[in-house]
Design a protein around this motif. Structure first.
Motif, PDB file in Angstrom:
ATOM      1  N   GLN A 122      -2.653   8.546  -5.658  1.00  0.00           N
ATOM      2  CA  GLN A 122      -3.495   9.422  -4.668  1.00  0.00           C
ATOM      3  C   GLN A 122      -4.159   9.765  -4.539  1.00  0.00           C
ATOM      4  O   GLN A 122      -5.423  10.179  -3.676  1.00  0.00           O
ATOM      5  CB  GLN A 122      -1.674   9.229  -3.672  1.00  0.00           C
ATOM      6  N   ASN A 155      -7.401   7.918  -5.396  1.00  0.00           N
ATOM      7  CA  ASN A 155      -7.727   7.691  -4.091  1.00  0.00           C
ATOM      8  C   ASN A 155      -8.638   8.946  -3.252  1.00  0.00           C
ATOM      9  O   ASN A 155      -9.597   8.444  -3.148  1.00  0.00           O
ATOM     10  CB  ASN A 155      -6.605   6.720  -3.568  1.00  0.00           C
ATOM     11  N   ARG A 156      -7.266   9.809  -3.317  1.00  0.00           N
ATOM     12  CA  ARG A 156      -8.759  10.809  -1.919  1.00  0.00           C
ATOM     13  C   ARG A 156      -9.782  11.402  -3.399  1.00  0.00           C
ATOM     14  O   ARG A 156     -10.787  11.897  -2.115  1.00  0.00           O
ATOM     15  CB  ARG A 156      -7.473  12.179  -2.513  1.00  0.00           C
ATOM     16  N   GLU A 203       0.706  -1.305   0.082  1.00  0.00           N
ATOM     17  CA  GLU A 203       0.158   0.007  -0.365  1.00  0.00           C
ATOM     18  C   GLU A 203       1.177   1.260   0.448  1.00  0.00           C
ATOM     19  O   GLU A 203       0.700   2.374  -0.325  1.00  0.00           O
ATOM     20  CB  GLU A 203      -0.918  -0.232   1.128  1.00  0.00           C
TER      21      GLU A 203
END
Length: 532
Positions: free
Chosen positions: A242, A245-246, A232
């Motif tokens: 990222q 994902n955010r 991860e």
């Protein structure tokens, strides 16, 4: 591009004396750093005043055992400064390190004056600026002031009779003494909010006895926090992954927070959350039905800030931990007396009693008419987007009224951008003052209160409401809608004033000079247009 650069060179050669407005940012935590990044990108001069010995704000102050965030680390960070986090929910020390890294990366630290507590911000009409003072020291005049101290920053100390006579050690969690040792001590923890839920499981193994005083229980959900695996962490090294994902996290929250569905009794989201919380109680306290009854709230889910913890409930089952389902009435030399009159002997008294939530700053703000901001509000804090108050020129708040809830760092980024745009707009208008219009502010707040109506916020005993019962802390929707509102409700709601009379040529040269300076983004000497 060449035309812009040539214009700048010609203006510098003429050396017109039209300085950009100086901006004072009060507070060096998440809000202050976000403001600094936005102001630096806008080419505006600024100074950050921080009362503590270093930056970090609440994460510098709160060093109590177990201190960590409740929001996933990926969201509790700046979108423009991703990090490879060690855990799903970052702990205080790592987060403080992150804030320092961001300040260094964006060259914010050179603008910070630490150890400087601002205690007065007063508008001086003749200067069209605020005069800042710290005790007897004059910190100078600043045309624009940004309050970046938030509203959960001033500890709320209970007014218990006898507290000053307590022979043991009494501490507030936000002022935890370095090196405090509770081993073998009888400890009383007062409060059952998020802070207590982090402190209790962390110190309970070391205490001879721990008594948790609960005036009213809160809803608790599993936090599901854990360390990230190496795989991860490798994935987080991709900024693109990222960011995706955010955004996915934000979007999921947006769907549940639209019109505060998660906090509105009767909605599927609220019912599901409460069912999960009840199931968590039933599973954890299956063999302790009397304790299950003590920790089950009597109000709807969302009436108070929910607690997220995997360790709090199990800690209450420890043989050295007891829950006192009553408030503290007074303090004696030997301990505390609850509202039933029972005295409990205590060596260490831990006050997990939260913060002042009236938006009362640790400094006075004196507006153009000579009134303090607290007098303008008269116990009913309100603002346009939590940022600007009518008749209070050139003053901005971050984490102001009705901006709590959701992904707060995303809110702060939107607020910082709004402030930078407002100051740039004032500069381009050739004005010395920018204010928010009263009528749009009143309409905005009426609509906001209508959208908050029917939520659990209004029904429980919480810090969300003013004395009149009006909800003054919470935002009505998610972070994405808030960011959109800061874009749409900016320029149309502003008004300008205070510019001295000048000739048309002076106005043009002043505007050209300021615009040219704003056009320079700090990219190693590269000149660009302001909108790029």
């Amino acid at each position: 591009m060449m035309e812009t650069q040539s214009m700048v060179i010609r203006l510098k050669r003429h050396e017109f004396d039209h300085p950009l407005p100086r901006v004072a940012v009060i507070g060096g935590g998440f809000s202050g750093i976000a403001a600094g990044v936005a102001l630096r990108r806008a080419g505006l001069p600024f100074t950050i005043f921080e009362r503590s010995a270093d930056i970090g704000g609440t994460w510098w102050d709160n060093t109590y055992p177990g201190a960590e965030v409740d929001t996933p680390s990926v969201l509790y960070s700046f979108s423009y400064a991703p990090r490879v986090w060690s855990r799903t929910h970052v702990r205080q020390r790592e987060l403080l390190c992150y804030l320092g890294d961001v300040a260094d990366r964006f060259r914010i630290r050179e603008h910070v004056r630490t150890g400087t507590a601002v205690d007065r911000v007063e508008w001086v009409e003749e200067e069209q600026a605020y005069r800042l003072t710290s005790g007897e020291r004059d910190l100078g005049a600043f045309q624009v002031v940004v309050s970046a101290v938030g509203f959960l920053n001033i500890p709320r100390y209970p007014e218990w009779p006898g507290l000053d006579e307590f022979a043991g050690l009494a501490v507030h969690t936000s002022r935890w003494p370095r090196g405090l040792d509770v081993r073998g001590k009888r400890v009383a923890v007062v409060g059952t909010g998020s802070t207590a839920a982090q402190v209790v499981p962390t110190i309970a193994p070391d205490c001879a006895a721990l008594m948790l005083f609960q005036r009213e229980p809160g809803w608790v959900l599993p936090k599901l926090d854990r360390d990230y695996s190496e795989a991860e962490k490798d994935a987080m090294r991709s900024p693109t992954a990222q960011r995706l994902n955010r955004f996915a996290m934000l979007w999921r929250r947006e769907k549940s927070q639209y019109r505060n569905a998660g906090w509105r009794p009767g909605t599927p989201q609220n019912a599901a959350a409460e069912a999960t919380a009840r199931s968590y109680i039933g599973t954890t306290f299956a063999d302790r039905p009397e304790l299950a009854g003590i920790v089950t709230p009597a109000y709807s889910y969302g009436g108070k800030r929910p607690v997220l913890s995997d360790a709090f409930y199990p800690a209450l089952l420890r043989p050295n931990v007891s829950v006192v389902p009553r408030a503290v009435d007074r303090v004696t030399r030997a301990g505390v007396v609850d509202t039933d009159g029972q005295e409990h002997d205590v060596d260490v008294l831990v006050m997990a009693t939260g913060f002042r939530t009236d938006f009362g700053f640790e400094f006075d703000v004196i507006s153009r008419d000579g009134r303090k901001l607290a007098q303008v509000w008269d116990g009913e804090p309100s603002a346009m987007l939590g940022l600007m108050v009518p008749d209070v020129p050139n003053f901005f708040m971050m984490y102001g009224p009705n901006t709590n809830g959701g992904a707060i760092v995303t809110h702060l980024e939107a607020q910082a951008s709004y402030i930078a745009r407002a100051v740039r707009s004032m500069v381009r208008a050739g004005a010395d003052r920018i204010e928010v219009r009263r009528r749009p502010t009143e309409i905005f707040n009426r609509v906001l209160q209508r959208r908050l109506a029917g939520t659990a916020f209004a029904t429980a005993n919480n810090y969300y409401k003013s004395g009149s019962g009006r909800i003054v802390t919470q935002w009505s929707d998610g972070a994405i809608l808030y960011a959109l509102a800061t874009r749409l409700l900016g320029r149309p709601t502003w008004k300008y004033g205070g510019a001295p009379r000048r000739s048309r040529w002076q106005d043009l040269t002043r505007l050209a000079h300021r615009t040219s300076v704003l056009a320079r983004v700090d990219t190693g000497g590269v000149w660009t247009t302001a909108d790029e």
